[in-house]
Design a protein around this motif. Sequence first.
Motif, PDB file in Angstrom:
ATOM      1  N   GLU A 256       0.835  -1.204   0.000  1.00 51.73           N
ATOM      2  CA  GLU A 256       0.000   0.000   0.000  1.00 51.73           C
ATOM      3  C   GLU A 256       0.870   1.254   0.000  1.00 51.73           C
ATOM      4  O   GLU A 256       0.590   2.229  -0.722  1.00 51.73           O
ATOM      5  CB  GLU A 256      -0.915   0.011   1.228  1.00 51.73           C
ATOM      6  CG  GLU A 256      -1.946  -1.095   1.269  1.00 51.73           C
ATOM      7  CD  GLU A 256      -3.064  -0.916   0.246  1.00 51.73           C
ATOM      8  OE1 GLU A 256      -2.961  -0.009  -0.616  1.00 51.73           O
ATOM      9  OE2 GLU A 256      -4.047  -1.668   0.308  1.00 51.73           O
ATOM     10  N   LEU A 257       1.939   1.244   0.797  1.00 55.07           N
ATOM     11  CA  LEU A 257       2.815   2.406   0.864  1.00 55.07           C
ATOM     12  C   LEU A 257       3.493   2.635  -0.485  1.00 55.07           C
ATOM     13  O   LEU A 257       3.610   3.778  -0.948  1.00 55.07           O
ATOM     14  CB  LEU A 257       3.861   2.198   1.967  1.00 55.07           C
ATOM     15  CG  LEU A 257       4.817   3.368   2.242  1.00 55.07           C
ATOM     16  CD1 LEU A 257       4.050   4.639   2.565  1.00 55.07           C
ATOM     17  CD2 LEU A 257       5.773   3.022   3.381  1.00 55.07           C
ATOM     18  N   LYS A 258       3.928   1.567  -1.097  1.00 57.38           N
ATOM     19  CA  LYS A 258       4.557   1.691  -2.419  1.00 57.38           C
ATOM     20  C   LYS A 258       3.563   2.229  -3.446  1.00 57.38           C
ATOM     21  O   LYS A 258       3.898   3.089  -4.270  1.00 57.38           O
ATOM     22  CB  LYS A 258       5.093   0.333  -2.862  1.00 57.38           C
ATOM     23  CG  LYS A 258       5.937   0.367  -4.132  1.00 57.38           C
ATOM     24  CD  LYS A 258       6.512  -1.002  -4.433  1.00 57.38           C
ATOM     25  CE  LYS A 258       7.481  -0.942  -5.608  1.00 57.38           C
ATOM     26  NZ  LYS A 258       6.878  -0.365  -6.831  1.00 57.38           N
ATOM     27  N   THR A 259       2.330   1.755  -3.386  1.00 50.65           N
ATOM     28  CA  THR A 259       1.296   2.203  -4.317  1.00 50.65           C
ATOM     29  C   THR A 259       1.017   3.691  -4.163  1.00 50.65           C
ATOM     30  O   THR A 259       0.930   4.437  -5.153  1.00 50.65           O
ATOM     31  CB  THR A 259       0.003   1.403  -4.092  1.00 50.65           C
ATOM     32  OG1 THR A 259       0.252   0.016  -4.334  1.00 50.65           O
ATOM     33  CG2 THR A 259      -1.104   1.888  -5.010  1.00 50.65           C
ATOM     34  N   VAL A 260       0.879   4.144  -2.922  1.00 48.83           N
ATOM     35  CA  VAL A 260       0.587   5.553  -2.652  1.00 48.83           C
ATOM     36  C   VAL A 260       1.744   6.444  -3.112  1.00 48.83           C
ATOM     37  O   VAL A 260       1.535   7.471  -3.767  1.00 48.83           O
ATOM     38  CB  VAL A 260       0.296   5.768  -1.154  1.00 48.83           C
ATOM     39  CG1 VAL A 260       0.255   7.264  -0.819  1.00 48.83           C
ATOM     40  CG2 VAL A 260      -1.023   5.115  -0.773  1.00 48.83           C
TER      41      VAL A 260
ATOM     42  N   ALA B  24      -4.270   4.187   6.045  1.00 51.48           N
ATOM     43  CA  ALA B  24      -5.727   4.198   5.892  1.00 51.48           C
ATOM     44  C   ALA B  24      -6.166   3.186   4.839  1.00 51.48           C
ATOM     45  O   ALA B  24      -7.169   2.472   5.024  1.00 51.48           O
ATOM     46  CB  ALA B  24      -6.190   5.607   5.505  1.00 51.48           C
ATOM     47  N   ARG B  25      -5.450   3.096   3.742  1.00 48.29           N
ATOM     48  CA  ARG B  25      -5.783   2.109   2.713  1.00 48.29           C
ATOM     49  C   ARG B  25      -5.697   0.690   3.270  1.00 48.29           C
ATOM     50  O   ARG B  25      -6.497  -0.178   2.905  1.00 48.29           O
ATOM     51  CB  ARG B  25      -4.835   2.267   1.515  1.00 48.29           C
ATOM     52  CG  ARG B  25      -5.056   3.526   0.692  1.00 48.29           C
ATOM     53  CD  ARG B  25      -4.060   3.626  -0.454  1.00 48.29           C
ATOM     54  NE  ARG B  25      -4.258   2.525  -1.398  1.00 48.29           N
ATOM     55  CZ  ARG B  25      -5.142   2.528  -2.392  1.00 48.29           C
ATOM     56  NH1 ARG B  25      -5.922   3.577  -2.580  1.00 48.29           N
ATOM     57  NH2 ARG B  25      -5.254   1.492  -3.206  1.00 48.29           N
ATOM     58  N   HIS B  26      -4.727   0.485   4.166  1.00 43.99           N
ATOM     59  CA  HIS B  26      -4.570  -0.852   4.742  1.00 43.99           C
ATOM     60  C   HIS B  26      -5.735  -1.200   5.672  1.00 43.99           C
ATOM     61  O   HIS B  26      -6.329  -2.292   5.548  1.00 43.99           O
ATOM     62  CB  HIS B  26      -3.254  -0.941   5.509  1.00 43.99           C
ATOM     63  CG  HIS B  26      -3.080  -2.232   6.248  1.00 43.99           C
ATOM     64  ND1 HIS B  26      -2.806  -3.433   5.614  1.00 43.99           N
ATOM     65  CD2 HIS B  26      -3.170  -2.529   7.585  1.00 43.99           C
ATOM     66  CE1 HIS B  26      -2.718  -4.404   6.511  1.00 43.99           C
ATOM     67  NE2 HIS B  26      -2.936  -3.876   7.711  1.00 43.99           N
ATOM     68  N   ILE B  27      -6.085  -0.304   6.589  1.00 40.85           N
ATOM     69  CA  ILE B  27      -7.106  -0.650   7.581  1.00 40.85           C
ATOM     70  C   ILE B  27      -8.512  -0.660   6.963  1.00 40.85           C
ATOM     71  O   ILE B  27      -9.412  -1.334   7.486  1.00 40.85           O
ATOM     72  CB  ILE B  27      -7.049   0.288   8.807  1.00 40.85           C
ATOM     73  CG1 ILE B  27      -7.402   1.718   8.434  1.00 40.85           C
ATOM     74  CG2 ILE B  27      -5.691   0.217   9.474  1.00 40.85           C
ATOM     75  CD1 ILE B  27      -7.439   2.664   9.630  1.00 40.85           C
ATOM     76  N   TYR B  28      -8.709   0.062   5.855  1.00 39.76           N
ATOM     77  CA  TYR B  28      -9.995   0.043   5.171  1.00 39.76           C
ATOM     78  C   TYR B  28     -10.017  -0.922   3.990  1.00 39.76           C
ATOM     79  O   TYR B  28     -11.048  -1.057   3.308  1.00 39.76           O
ATOM     80  CB  TYR B  28     -10.380   1.449   4.691  1.00 39.76           C
ATOM     81  CG  TYR B  28     -10.713   2.408   5.804  1.00 39.76           C
ATOM     82  CD1 TYR B  28     -11.868   2.246   6.575  1.00 39.76           C
ATOM     83  CD2 TYR B  28      -9.874   3.481   6.087  1.00 39.76           C
ATOM     84  CE1 TYR B  28     -12.174   3.138   7.595  1.00 39.76           C
ATOM     85  CE2 TYR B  28     -10.168   4.373   7.109  1.00 39.76           C
ATOM     86  CZ  TYR B  28     -11.321   4.196   7.867  1.00 39.76           C
ATOM     87  OH  TYR B  28     -11.624   5.066   8.887  1.00 39.76           O
ATOM     88  N   ASN B  29      -8.865  -1.553   3.722  1.00 38.34           N
ATOM     89  CA  ASN B  29      -8.755  -2.550   2.646  1.00 38.34           C
ATOM     90  C   ASN B  29      -9.216  -1.973   1.302  1.00 38.34           C
ATOM     91  O   ASN B  29      -9.984  -2.590   0.560  1.00 38.34           O
ATOM     92  CB  ASN B  29      -9.580  -3.794   2.989  1.00 38.34           C
ATOM     93  CG  ASN B  29      -9.163  -5.005   2.187  1.00 38.34           C
ATOM     94  OD1 ASN B  29      -8.044  -5.050   1.650  1.00 38.34           O
ATOM     95  ND2 ASN B  29     -10.051  -5.985   2.064  1.00 38.34           N
TER      96      ASN B  29
END
Length: 562
Positions: free
Chosen positions: A336-340, A419-424
């Motif tokens: 997710e971090l890489k994507t953002v 946030a992307r991780h916890i909200y999937n």
Amino acid sequence: MYEEAGEVFDIFRGVFPISFLLFVPAVLIIVSPDPVEAAHEFSVYRMQQFDLQGTSYGCRNAIVNMEARSLGASMLTRRCVVTRLADLTVDKFKDLVDQSAGAVLVLLPDDLSNVPRENLEEFIELEHDLMDQDVNTPVYFAVEDNTLTKIYAAIQDGSNTDKAATATEALLHAASANGFQMVTTATQATPIKDAQITSIQGKLSGLGIEEHLPTVAIVAHYDTFGIAPHLSYGADSNGSGMVALLELARLFSKLYDNPKTHPKFNLLFLLSGGGKFNYQGTKRWIEDNLDHTDGSLLSEVSFVLCLDSVGSGDGLYLHVSKPPKEGSALHSFLEELKTVLDAQFPVVNFTMVHKKINLAEDLLAWEHERFSIRRLPAATLSHFPTHRALERQSITDQKFQVDPGVLTRNIRGLAEALARHIYNLTAKGHDGSMEIFQDGLNLHPKSIEAWLNSVTAQPRAAQLIGKDHTLLSTMEQAMNGYLKDVRRLTFKPDKRDPEFVFYSAMQTTMNAYNVKPAVFDLFLAVGIAVYLGLVYVAIINFHFLYNFVTSINTIKVKVKHQ
């Protein structure tokens, strides 16, 4: 006129003791030049001294009462060597020790931001190398001001005596020059009996039964390290990590307060103490949560993310002790971090760095290794590609080393990925360009910079952070505004086998007294002896002088009458 000669001599003879008493002070006043103040009092900061896991580090003496000499002087035995930062190297320091120098006073520029980058890098290396030395000589640092500049110039001028071409020239120069006696008010350093380390914990509970929800822990240590505790401000390491943690707590508290955005995830926040002392605060916190507490959130943690130095550069590195397995929570966050970052901040070079824990080393590389040792998935986010970056432990790590814009950017990227991780959100089809924190949830760059100014306004070395320190109160108050169940966790070292020992006398006052060298006393003694000898001869033979003056007077009278 000559008739009164006898009366004049009688007057001189009557007041002679008074004349003699006034002579010596008059001589001292006349011959004493005063290029600088006769005495100057200023603050000095002693080099680090501590014990860690049974090993002693740093400078082990604090008392100074000796004559000052410049770095280039030839006679340094039992002298206090005064030098500027730019002139000192490790080799020169070793030479001082070999010559049995009594103490070292290093003058620092009043504004390190004006020092060229290459000079800063040299000093950072010097700090690191000095801490590796076995130092019995008292080593102090002082910030140079106008008066110290004059004193330093006078010390250099006095030290030129050693370079005179002849012995006579050296003797005359020594007699006419001014010297300085450097004296500290500190007593010998002693262990601090009530030393302790404090951490502050808070949490945001997810929607549902808390014990059944996954947990992400965000950790950052707040203390700093440098060659002198009272000069260690740690703007980047780890002031930037502190600010990032507080801003993340503020942002996610808004999401958790809104029933529509309340996720089924627990967030645990920890500001840990003793980070620069092998992460002692984190070690004790893990032990308390895993070994002594039932139903601890940490026992079921998805992963731990440590923040260390995120306020500079165009790179971000996720340091891990073991590469996360595909499908694990830490691997998902990494993606997710890489994507953002790729979508929103393409200028940032993001890389995962794998380094195994070396248990043979005395000190751990990163804070996440404390968790990895206990088999908890953990990583450290930093703009440094390696733990060996010397800037992480330097008094040059001041506010000018942090770019508030870069810090804000990194916090935003981290917040979006978390946030992307916890909200999937990836599984729900949202790409990395989607911005969650905007409008009312936006970051506050001015607030971030204000926090950075606040945490760098005072040194944060672990030795200085007592239980009543204002920093702890400020951090606790801020976390109480965003988080729930905020509490302090304090521990003291074991009395029988202490994990760490801190020492007193890390800041004291030094006085520079303007004095004449010993050879001047010799010259003055000889002069006084000659003077007294002449006075003695004059007194013993005073009747000859009196008769001589009287005879001249008689002749003059006879000539006048003729």
